[in-house]
Design a protein around this motif. Structure first.
Motif, PDB file in Angstrom:
ATOM      1  N   MET A   2       0.930  -1.327   0.063  1.00 26.94           N
ATOM      2  CA  MET A   2       0.002   0.029   0.086  1.00 26.94           C
ATOM      3  C   MET A   2       0.677   1.208  -0.164  1.00 26.94           C
ATOM      4  SD  MET A   2      -3.240   1.036   0.047  1.00 26.94           S
ATOM      5  CE  MET A   2      -4.342   2.543   0.456  1.00 26.94           C
ATOM      6  N   ILE A   3       0.546   2.010  -0.968  1.00 26.21           N
ATOM      7  CA  ILE A   3       1.380   3.289  -1.008  1.00 26.21           C
ATOM      8  C   ILE A   3       0.697   4.297  -0.099  1.00 26.21           C
ATOM      9  CG2 ILE A   3       2.045   5.409  -2.564  1.00 26.21           C
ATOM     10  CD1 ILE A   3       3.539   2.520  -3.132  1.00 26.21           C
ATOM     11  N   GLY A   4       1.815   4.902   0.598  1.00 24.81           N
ATOM     12  CA  GLY A   4       1.525   6.144   1.606  1.00 24.81           C
ATOM     13  C   GLY A   4       2.464   6.734   2.240  1.00 24.81           C
ATOM     14  N   PRO A   5       2.491   7.635   3.418  1.00 27.18           N
ATOM     15  CA  PRO A   5       3.400   8.134   3.936  1.00 27.18           C
ATOM     16  C   PRO A   5       4.300   6.982   4.671  1.00 27.18           C
ATOM     17  CG  PRO A   5       1.402   9.280   4.651  1.00 27.18           C
ATOM     18  CD  PRO A   5       1.103   8.070   3.775  1.00 27.18           C
ATOM     19  N   ASP A   6       5.507   7.204   4.358  1.00 29.82           N
ATOM     20  CA  ASP A   6       6.827   6.441   4.796  1.00 29.82           C
ATOM     21  C   ASP A   6       7.171   5.430   3.833  1.00 29.82           C
ATOM     22  OD1 ASP A   6       7.747   7.850   6.964  1.00 29.82           O
ATOM     23  OD2 ASP A   6       6.638   6.743   8.462  1.00 29.82           O
ATOM     24  N   THR A   7       6.179   5.239   2.786  1.00 26.77           N
ATOM     25  CA  THR A   7       6.795   4.339   1.669  1.00 26.77           C
ATOM     26  C   THR A   7       8.084   4.877   1.110  1.00 26.77           C
ATOM     27  OG1 THR A   7       4.448   3.554   1.341  1.00 26.77           O
ATOM     28  CG2 THR A   7       6.147   3.227  -0.485  1.00 26.77           C
ATOM     29  N   VAL A   8       9.027   3.923   0.675  1.00 26.82           N
ATOM     30  CA  VAL A   8      10.071   4.268   0.249  1.00 26.82           C
ATOM     31  C   VAL A   8      10.169   3.645  -1.454  1.00 26.82           C
ATOM     32  CG1 VAL A   8      12.790   4.021   0.159  1.00 26.82           C
ATOM     33  CG2 VAL A   8      11.495   4.586   2.444  1.00 26.82           C
ATOM     34  N   LEU A   9      10.329   4.487  -2.412  1.00 26.28           N
ATOM     35  CA  LEU A   9      10.382   3.905  -3.822  1.00 26.28           C
ATOM     36  C   LEU A   9      11.944   3.981  -4.164  1.00 26.28           C
ATOM     37  CD1 LEU A   9       7.262   6.109  -5.199  1.00 26.28           C
ATOM     38  CD2 LEU A   9       7.635   3.545  -4.566  1.00 26.28           C
ATOM     39  N   ALA A  10      12.361   2.908  -4.794  1.00 23.31           N
ATOM     40  CA  ALA A  10      13.622   2.741  -5.315  1.00 23.31           C
ATOM     41  C   ALA A  10      14.479   2.826  -4.321  1.00 23.31           C
ATOM     42  CB  ALA A  10      13.788   3.640  -6.427  1.00 23.31           C
ATOM     43  N   GLY A  11      14.290   2.523  -3.251  1.00 24.54           N
ATOM     44  CA  GLY A  11      15.301   2.562  -2.171  1.00 24.54           C
ATOM     45  C   GLY A  11      15.607   3.895  -1.733  1.00 24.54           C
ATOM     46  N   ARG A  12      14.938   4.787  -2.173  1.00 29.73           N
ATOM     47  CA  ARG A  12      15.565   6.405  -2.350  1.00 29.73           C
ATOM     48  C   ARG A  12      14.736   7.403  -1.885  1.00 29.73           C
ATOM     49  NH1 ARG A  12      18.688   9.115  -7.273  1.00 29.73           N
ATOM     50  NH2 ARG A  12      18.793  11.092  -6.634  1.00 29.73           N
ATOM     51  N   TYR A  13      13.530   7.533  -2.436  1.00 33.25           N
ATOM     52  CA  TYR A  13      12.457   8.432  -2.261  1.00 33.25           C
ATOM     53  C   TYR A  13      11.236   8.119  -1.200  1.00 33.25           C
ATOM     54  CZ  TYR A  13      14.370   9.405  -6.784  1.00 33.25           C
ATOM     55  OH  TYR A  13      15.397   9.765  -7.824  1.00 33.25           O
ATOM     56  N   ARG A  14      11.639   8.734  -0.140  1.00 31.67           N
ATOM     57  CA  ARG A  14      10.778   8.524   1.014  1.00 31.67           C
ATOM     58  C   ARG A  14       9.370   9.269   1.102  1.00 31.67           C
ATOM     59  NH1 ARG A  14      10.866   5.382   5.516  1.00 31.67           N
ATOM     60  NH2 ARG A  14      13.200   5.284   5.284  1.00 31.67           N
ATOM     61  N   LEU A  15       8.282   8.843   0.876  1.00 29.63           N
ATOM     62  CA  LEU A  15       6.861   9.577   0.615  1.00 29.63           C
ATOM     63  C   LEU A  15       6.507  10.297   2.211  1.00 29.63           C
ATOM     64  CD1 LEU A  15       4.823   7.262  -1.637  1.00 29.63           C
ATOM     65  CD2 LEU A  15       6.670   9.180  -2.056  1.00 29.63           C
ATOM     66  N   ILE A  16       6.388  11.555   2.220  1.00 34.31           N
ATOM     67  CA  ILE A  16       5.977  12.214   3.418  1.00 34.31           C
ATOM     68  C   ILE A  16       4.703  12.622   3.595  1.00 34.31           C
ATOM     69  CG2 ILE A  16       6.424  14.274   4.721  1.00 34.31           C
ATOM     70  CD1 ILE A  16       9.116  14.794   3.397  1.00 34.31           C
ATOM     71  N   GLU A  17       3.944  12.983   2.489  1.00 34.69           N
ATOM     72  CA  GLU A  17       2.615  13.129   2.762  1.00 34.69           C
ATOM     73  C   GLU A  17       2.003  13.497   1.340  1.00 34.69           C
ATOM     74  OE1 GLU A  17       1.311  17.175   4.274  1.00 34.69           O
ATOM     75  OE2 GLU A  17       3.387  18.209   3.842  1.00 34.69           O
ATOM     76  N   GLN A  18       0.787  13.198   1.319  1.00 37.29           N
ATOM     77  CA  GLN A  18      -0.027  13.501  -0.036  1.00 37.29           C
ATOM     78  C   GLN A  18      -0.330  15.025  -0.142  1.00 37.29           C
ATOM     79  OE1 GLN A  18      -3.272  10.908  -1.136  1.00 37.29           O
ATOM     80  NE2 GLN A  18      -4.290  12.350  -2.618  1.00 37.29           N
ATOM     81  N   ILE A  19       0.053  15.579  -1.307  1.00 44.73           N
ATOM     82  CA  ILE A  19      -0.289  17.154  -1.324  1.00 44.73           C
ATOM     83  C   ILE A  19      -1.230  17.318  -2.622  1.00 44.73           C
ATOM     84  CG2 ILE A  19       1.971  17.738  -0.637  1.00 44.73           C
ATOM     85  CD1 ILE A  19       3.038  18.158  -3.213  1.00 44.73           C
ATOM     86  N   ASP A  20      -1.541  16.299  -3.380  1.00 44.32           N
ATOM     87  CA  ASP A  20      -2.418  16.649  -4.413  1.00 44.32           C
ATOM     88  C   ASP A  20      -3.071  15.226  -5.106  1.00 44.32           C
ATOM     89  OD1 ASP A  20      -4.101  17.903  -6.193  1.00 44.32           O
ATOM     90  OD2 ASP A  20      -2.607  19.074  -7.279  1.00 44.32           O
ATOM     91  N   SER A  21      -3.952  15.490  -5.839  1.00 41.79           N
ATOM     92  CA  SER A  21      -4.453  14.266  -6.592  1.00 41.79           C
ATOM     93  C   SER A  21      -5.288  14.632  -7.776  1.00 41.79           C
ATOM     94  CB  SER A  21      -5.420  13.426  -5.442  1.00 41.79           C
ATOM     95  OG  SER A  21      -6.053  12.464  -6.270  1.00 41.79           O
ATOM     96  N   GLY A  22      -4.977  13.777  -8.813  1.00 42.11           N
ATOM     97  CA  GLY A  22      -5.738  13.868 -10.059  1.00 42.11           C
ATOM     98  C   GLY A  22      -6.610  12.894 -10.578  1.00 42.11           C
TER      99      GLY A  22
END
Length: 627
Positions: A1-21
């Motif tokens: 499940m993608i959300g805050p604290d998810t780390v993508l590619a071992g590098r990009y740590r998601l902090i918060e959702q700021i927009d949605s399309g």
């Protein structure tokens, strides 16, 4: 499940959702490698199985890789991590232009013009690069804390050069309130569709509302097609007439009556505040408007129109008959072959001037000659007297003088001057090698082969080593192992890398997946250096080079690679068939590698490219034989 604290590619740590399309979430994230705050756009999980949206997402990556403009949001990484497609972009701290309009209503005229001008320049840049955005609207313009605008979302951009778009050709892409009429009709679009949408956007900035609205999308689309564009001054009388005229010109129903380019629109916006009457804005009403006027006039004078039709109809028949006869005579004479004149013995200048009277531009080549002065035509193809049509090719061979077999000294001088000296001596420069070592200025010749005073004929070929700039941009290599090769190339191109060597080997891995990479991830690499990617061999028949390749290597410990040019999902690559280190001297190279082709031919002709120390130095056509 993608959300805050998810780390993508071992590098990009998601902090918060700021927009949605409609198709993606936007997250604020931390790049743990560089410690920078970035934005990460993630395709919604439910759409990862939808091929159309996946292709749109990939096309956005490709567009972002080619667009580098101050007012276009920059994307610099992308990939697929455990089924999640993502794009890493600059984080713009601010709000969308739509949000500003919703909160503030009509924007100040000076600010609206400033935003429009910058969007014009950004669109002009994208159009020149070959991309049409197709969804220009306030929702896709971010405004940062200083008021600077940035165009976002090239997800449905069309690359004109590749003649591809991100969805099916018949699909209507874009947002209905900002549609161009041709988009509403489902027709193919070009840069003038972006100009129409920008005109709608400017109207909304200065009036606070969209010009066409209705209860259904279909009704709105029909208004774009049929209804005249509202006058912005009816909504806001304080708007200068110049801005109203710019909007009207940009939003003509017939795209041929709009601005020819975004830069032309920018030029008018530059003057709109200092010349508010707008007399300088020149445009004609669209063909649709003209048609309505003609129909109204016809209803008022049916009898006159009938008489005019009869009179002019007869005249037209006569005129068209005359035109057809004259055109036939002209075309017959133009297409009829004529004997080609003799150019041999003429000076190059006079021969070219004479040749341009019968063809567009002859091909000029040069040869050393002991019998003709330099600059005199010594041979032509076709020969004089040959039946010749305007579209036929013509080659003129011009004397380069007696030439010289002795190599002059061209070291310690600018490469342009060195080329000139070689040309004056009738010596062909075969290859140039770049080197960053030494104290010589950039662009100067460091070494030459053969040495000054040696025979060019005995040396076999002429090489110059030129000082290259050591200040080449370097980037950190991402991990692309286990990715599909097309996706991996897309990620690498986002880092401004453009030279890719592909190695194929037998493997049980899934076809098209990157098995290994060099350099490894987190390694720094100059952007002009190659990235080596290994993938499993495809199915097909093997072909090996039929004959050895004769090469002269100018210095010891030279890296030699021989590649066959190819293409993977629009990205140029080289399939490497030989990779080794060689010493200086003459070599007869017999590549041991093979190319795999889906062919039944015993022999095939292909180009090969020779790289020395990662620099392309030679291309030639060779024969491959089936093993």
């Amino acid at each position: 499940m993608i959300g805050p604290d998810t780390v993508l590619a071992g590098r990009y740590r998601l902090i918060e959702q700021i927009d949605s399309g409609g198709s993606a979430y936007i997250y604020k994230a931390m790049d743990e490698l560089t410690k920078q705050i970035v934005a990460v756009k993630v395709l919604k999980p439910e759409l990862t199985e939808n091929e159309e949206f996946v292709q749109r997402f990939k096309k956005e990556v490709q567009a972002a890789a080619k667009l580098r403009h101050a007012n276009i949001i920059r994307a610099y990484d992308a990939g697929l991590d455990n089924g999640t497609y993502y794009i890493v972009m600059d984080l713009i701290e601010g709000k969308t232009l739509k949000h500003l309009i919703n909160v503030n209503g009509p924007l100040p005229i000076k600010y609206a013009v400033a935003v429009a001008k910058k969007i014009c320049l950004a669109l002009e840049y994208a159009h020149v690069k070959g991309f049409v955005h197709r969804d220009i609207k306030p929702h896709n313009v971010m405004i940062d804390m200083t008021g600077e605008p940035y165009i976002a979302d090239f997800g449905i951009a069309r690359n004109l050069a590749q003649n591809t778009i991100t969805a099916e050709e018949g699909s209507v892409m874009g947002s209905v309130h900002y549609f161009s009429p041709e988009q509403a009709r489902g027709e193919r679009v070009d840069k003038r569709s972006d100009i129409y949408s920008l005109g709608i956007l400017i109207y909304e900035m200065v009036t606070g509302k969209v010009p066409f609205d209705a209860d259904t999308s279909v009704a709105i689309a029909l208004k774009h097609i049929n209804d005249p564009m509202p006058d912005a001054r009816d909504e806001m009388p304080s708007i200068p007439e110049s801005i109203n005229k710019i909007i009207q010109k940009a939003t003509q129903k017939d795209k041929h009556f709009r601005y020819k380019s975004a830069f032309n629109m920018y030029e008018d916006l530059q003057r709109c505040l200092s010349e508010p009457d707008g007399e300088y804005v020149k445009y004609s009403e669209s063909k649709r408007t003209q048609q309505h006027l003609e129909e109204a006039h016809a209803k008022r004078s049916k009898q006159s129109v009938k008489r005019l039709i009869l009179t002019f109809g007869v005249a037209a028949v006569v005129v068209f008959a005359i035109i057809a006869i004259v055109s036939a005579v002209i075309n017959f004479n133009a297409e009829r072959p004529v004997p080609l004149q003799n150019f041999v013995g003429m000076t190059e200048k006079n021969a070219v001037e004479a040749a341009q009277k019968i063809t567009s531009m002859p091909t000029i080549t040069y040869e050393n000659s002991s019998e003709a002065e330099k600059g005199v035509v010594i041979r032509q193809d076709p020969a004089a007297g040959t039946a010749f049509k305007k579209e036929d090719p013509l080659t003129l061979v011009v004397s380069n003088g007696t030439g010289s077999d002795i190599m002059p000294n061209v070291t310690d001088m600018d490469i342009t001057q060195a080329r000139k000296i070689l040309l004056e001596n009738g010596i062909e420069l075969n290859q140039i090698v770049e080197d960053t070592k030494g104290d010589m200025p950039v662009g100067y010749v460091i070494e030459q082969h053969p040495a000054a005073g040696e025979s060019v004929t005995q040396s076999g070929s002429v090489w110059l080593t030129v000082k290259a700039s050591p200040d080449v941009q370097k980037v950190v290599i991402p991990n692309v192992q286990s990715m599909n090769i097309a996706d991996a190339l897309g990620v690498l191109k986002l880092r401004d890398l453009s030279l890719f060597f592909i190695y194929e080997k037998g493997s049980s891995e899934q076809k098209g997946v990157v098995i290994s990479q060099s350099p490894q991830e987190n390694t720094e690499l100059a952007t002009d250096k190659p990235v080596m990617l290994t993938i499993p061999e495809p199915e097909g028949r093997r072909y090996r080079l039929s004959e050895p390749i004769d090469l002269n290597i100018p210095k010891d410990a030279t890296s030699l690679r021989i590649g066959v040019p190819g293409d993977i999902d629009g990205t140029p690559v080289y399939y490497i068939i030989y990779d080794t280190m060689v010493e200086s001297g003459d070599h007869a190279i017999e590549p041991t590698g093979t190319i795999i082709m889906d062919s039944d031919e015993e022999t095939i002709q292909k180009d090969i490219v020779i790289f020395l120390d990662g620099i392309q130095v030679k291309t030639e056509s060779v024969e491959f034989t089936r093993r």
